[in-house]
Design an enzyme around this catalytic site. Structure first.
Site, PDB file in Angstrom:
ATOM      1  N   PHE A  22       0.870  -1.188   0.000  1.00 34.08           N
ATOM      2  CA  PHE A  22       0.000   0.000   0.000  1.00 34.08           C
ATOM      3  C   PHE A  22       0.908   1.240   0.000  1.00 34.08           C
ATOM      4  CE2 PHE A  22      -4.566   0.820   0.902  1.00 34.08           C
ATOM      5  CZ  PHE A  22      -4.545   2.192   0.896  1.00 34.08           C
ATOM      6  N   SER A  56      -0.330  -1.926   5.887  1.00 36.08           N
ATOM      7  CA  SER A  56       0.266  -1.809   7.227  1.00 36.08           C
ATOM      8  C   SER A  56      -0.355  -2.775   8.226  1.00 36.08           C
ATOM      9  CB  SER A  56       0.089  -0.377   7.740  1.00 36.08           C
ATOM     10  OG  SER A  56       0.875   0.517   6.989  1.00 36.08           O
ATOM     11  N   ALA A  80       3.735   2.945   4.886  1.00 34.05           N
ATOM     12  CA  ALA A  80       3.384   4.372   4.855  1.00 34.05           C
ATOM     13  C   ALA A  80       1.874   4.497   5.008  1.00 34.05           C
ATOM     14  CB  ALA A  80       3.838   4.991   3.543  1.00 34.05           C
ATOM     15  N   VAL A  81       1.483   5.163   6.073  1.00 31.85           N
ATOM     16  CA  VAL A  81       0.054   5.374   6.326  1.00 31.85           C
ATOM     17  C   VAL A  81      -0.227   6.854   6.082  1.00 31.85           C
ATOM     18  CG1 VAL A  81      -1.832   5.021   7.952  1.00 31.85           C
ATOM     19  CG2 VAL A  81       0.223   3.611   8.123  1.00 31.85           C
ATOM     20  N   GLU A  85     -10.009  10.598   4.522  1.00 36.26           N
ATOM     21  CA  GLU A  85     -11.127  11.412   5.033  1.00 36.26           C
ATOM     22  C   GLU A  85     -11.680  10.900   6.358  1.00 36.26           C
ATOM     23  OE1 GLU A  85     -12.878  12.477   0.563  1.00 36.26           O
ATOM     24  OE2 GLU A  85     -13.880  11.018   1.870  1.00 36.26           O
ATOM     25  N   THR A  86     -11.296   9.677   6.742  1.00 36.75           N
ATOM     26  CA  THR A  86     -11.971   9.065   7.897  1.00 36.75           C
ATOM     27  C   THR A  86     -10.976   8.700   9.004  1.00 36.75           C
ATOM     28  OG1 THR A  86     -11.694   6.785   7.138  1.00 36.75           O
ATOM     29  CG2 THR A  86     -13.603   8.036   6.263  1.00 36.75           C
ATOM     30  N   HIS A  88      -9.967   5.986   9.738  1.00 34.35           N
ATOM     31  CA  HIS A  88      -9.188   4.793   9.382  1.00 34.35           C
ATOM     32  C   HIS A  88      -7.683   5.024   9.569  1.00 34.35           C
ATOM     33  CE1 HIS A  88      -8.249   1.337   6.503  1.00 34.35           C
ATOM     34  NE2 HIS A  88      -8.956   0.834   7.473  1.00 34.35           N
ATOM     35  N   ARG A 127       9.705  12.277   3.823  1.00 32.91           N
ATOM     36  CA  ARG A 127      10.310  11.384   4.826  1.00 32.91           C
ATOM     37  C   ARG A 127      10.757  10.050   4.228  1.00 32.91           C
ATOM     38  NH1 ARG A 127       7.378  15.140   6.503  1.00 32.91           N
ATOM     39  NH2 ARG A 127       7.612  16.096   8.568  1.00 32.91           N
TER      40      ARG A 127
HETATM   41  N1  LIG Z   1      -4.956   3.337   4.181  1.00 33.10           N
HETATM   42  C1  LIG Z   1      -3.773   2.628   4.297  1.00 33.10           C
HETATM   43  C2  LIG Z   1      -3.756   1.248   4.456  1.00 33.10           C
HETATM   44  N2  LIG Z   1      -4.929   0.563   4.515  1.00 33.10           N
HETATM   45  C3  LIG Z   1      -4.981  -0.877   4.293  1.00 33.10           C
HETATM   46  C4  LIG Z   1      -4.760  -1.682   5.567  1.00 33.10           C
HETATM   47  O1  LIG Z   1      -3.406  -1.585   6.006  1.00 33.10           O
HETATM   48  C5  LIG Z   1      -5.071  -3.162   5.342  1.00 33.10           C
HETATM   49  O2  LIG Z   1      -4.206  -3.657   4.326  1.00 33.10           O
HETATM   50  C6  LIG Z   1      -6.511  -3.365   4.929  1.00 33.10           C
HETATM   51  O3  LIG Z   1      -7.355  -2.769   5.921  1.00 33.10           O
HETATM   52  C7  LIG Z   1      -6.867  -4.859   4.780  1.00 33.10           C
HETATM   53  O4  LIG Z   1      -6.649  -5.546   5.980  1.00 33.10           O
HETATM   54  N3  LIG Z   1      -2.582   0.592   4.571  1.00 33.10           N
HETATM   55  C8  LIG Z   1      -1.381   1.270   4.523  1.00 33.10           C
HETATM   56  O5  LIG Z   1      -0.309   0.664   4.623  1.00 33.10           O
HETATM   57  N4  LIG Z   1      -1.391   2.630   4.361  1.00 33.10           N
HETATM   58  C9  LIG Z   1      -2.541   3.336   4.252  1.00 33.10           C
HETATM   59  O6  LIG Z   1      -2.493   4.596   4.115  1.00 33.10           O
HETATM   60  C1  LIG Z   2      -4.984   5.518   6.200  1.00 29.53           C
HETATM   61  C2  LIG Z   2      -6.152   5.077   5.426  1.00 29.53           C
HETATM   62  O1  LIG Z   2      -6.708   4.033   5.642  1.00 29.53           O
HETATM   63  C3  LIG Z   2      -6.711   6.046   4.462  1.00 29.53           C
HETATM   64  O2  LIG Z   2      -5.801   6.163   3.389  1.00 29.53           O
HETATM   65  C4  LIG Z   2      -8.057   5.585   3.932  1.00 29.53           C
HETATM   66  O3  LIG Z   2      -8.660   6.722   3.372  1.00 29.53           O
HETATM   67  P1  LIG Z   2     -10.152   7.121   3.841  1.00 29.53           P
HETATM   68  O4  LIG Z   2     -10.047   7.477   5.318  1.00 29.53           O
HETATM   69  O5  LIG Z   2     -10.514   8.335   2.998  1.00 29.53           O
HETATM   70  O6  LIG Z   2     -11.030   5.933   3.589  1.00 29.53           O
END
Ligand SMILES: Nc1c(NC[C@H](O)[C@H](O)[C@H](O)CO)[nH]c(=O)[nH]c1=O
Ligand SMILES: CC(=O)[C@@H](O)COP(=O)(O)O
Length: 155
Positions: A22, A56, A80-81, A85-86, A88, A127
């Site tokens: 991701f 992640s 990398a996270v 919008e949420t 999450h 970064r």
């Molecule tokens: N939004 C991001 C994710 N989301 C996916 C989750 O990590 C996971 O793979 C999914 O929920 C299925 O279990 N992952 C990242 O590494 N970075 C993001 O920004």
């Molecule tokens: C970190 C995440 O999961 C994010 O990229 C997902 O985006 P959203 O919060 O707009 O569904």
């Protein structure tokens, strides 16, 4: 002897890297930074195994499984996270952080944290080697020191 001053020269250590696909445009740069650091400290690239996971959230699971293999002297988690919008963002960020921390507490090898948690893509890119260092290199440097320390303690 100050046990925190090692020669930081790697030789035949085996390192595993668990990397998230991701945001691969960013995690790929983290991987290059981590490998650059390990190789600069004397590790042959054939001693580095790279494992890709979807995101992640899946990183801690594979780190845990690799610890159980007892094949590695250390492991690096790269991902990398990036905030959307949420809520999450918080969930994913907190879970990988908590997961790696928990595994570290029960593992007899060090695991370091090369995870970018950013509000914007620009922050993340900066970064990953663009302007504010490379978190992958930093995590590898931390692992070099921790593997050295772990070796001193065990000897
Ligand atoms: N939004 C991001 C994710 N989301 C996916 C989750 O990590 C996971 O793979 C999914 O929920 C299925 O279990 N992952 C990242 O590494 N970075 C993001 O920004
Ligand atoms: C970190 C995440 O999961 C994010 O990229 C997902 O985006 P959203 O919060 O707009 O569904």
């Amino acid at each position: 002897m100050n046990i925190f001053e090692g020669n930081y020269k790697l030789s035949n250590e085996k390192v595993g890297i668990v990397i998230s696909r991701f945001n691969s445009n960013i995690t790929t740069e983290l991987l290059e930074g981590a490998k650059d650091c390990l190789i600069r400290h004397g590790l042959n690239e054939k001693n580095i195994d790279v494992y890709y996971v979807p995101g992640s959230f899946e990183v801690p699971f594979l780190v845990k499984q690799l610890v159980k293999t007892k094949k590695y002297n250390g492991l690096i988690a790269l991902s990398a996270v990036i905030r959307g919008e949420t809520y999450h963002f918080e969930v994913v960020s907190n879970e990988i952080s908590k997961g790696i921390s928990q595994i570290n507490l029960t593992s007899d090898i060090p695991i370091t944290f090369g995870v970018i948690t950013a509000d914007t893509v620009e922050q993340a890119l900066n970064r990953a080697g663009i302007k504010s260092g490379n978190k992958g290199f930093d995590a590898a440097m931390a692992l070099v020191e921790m593997m050295n320390l772990n070796k001193i303690i065990k000897d």
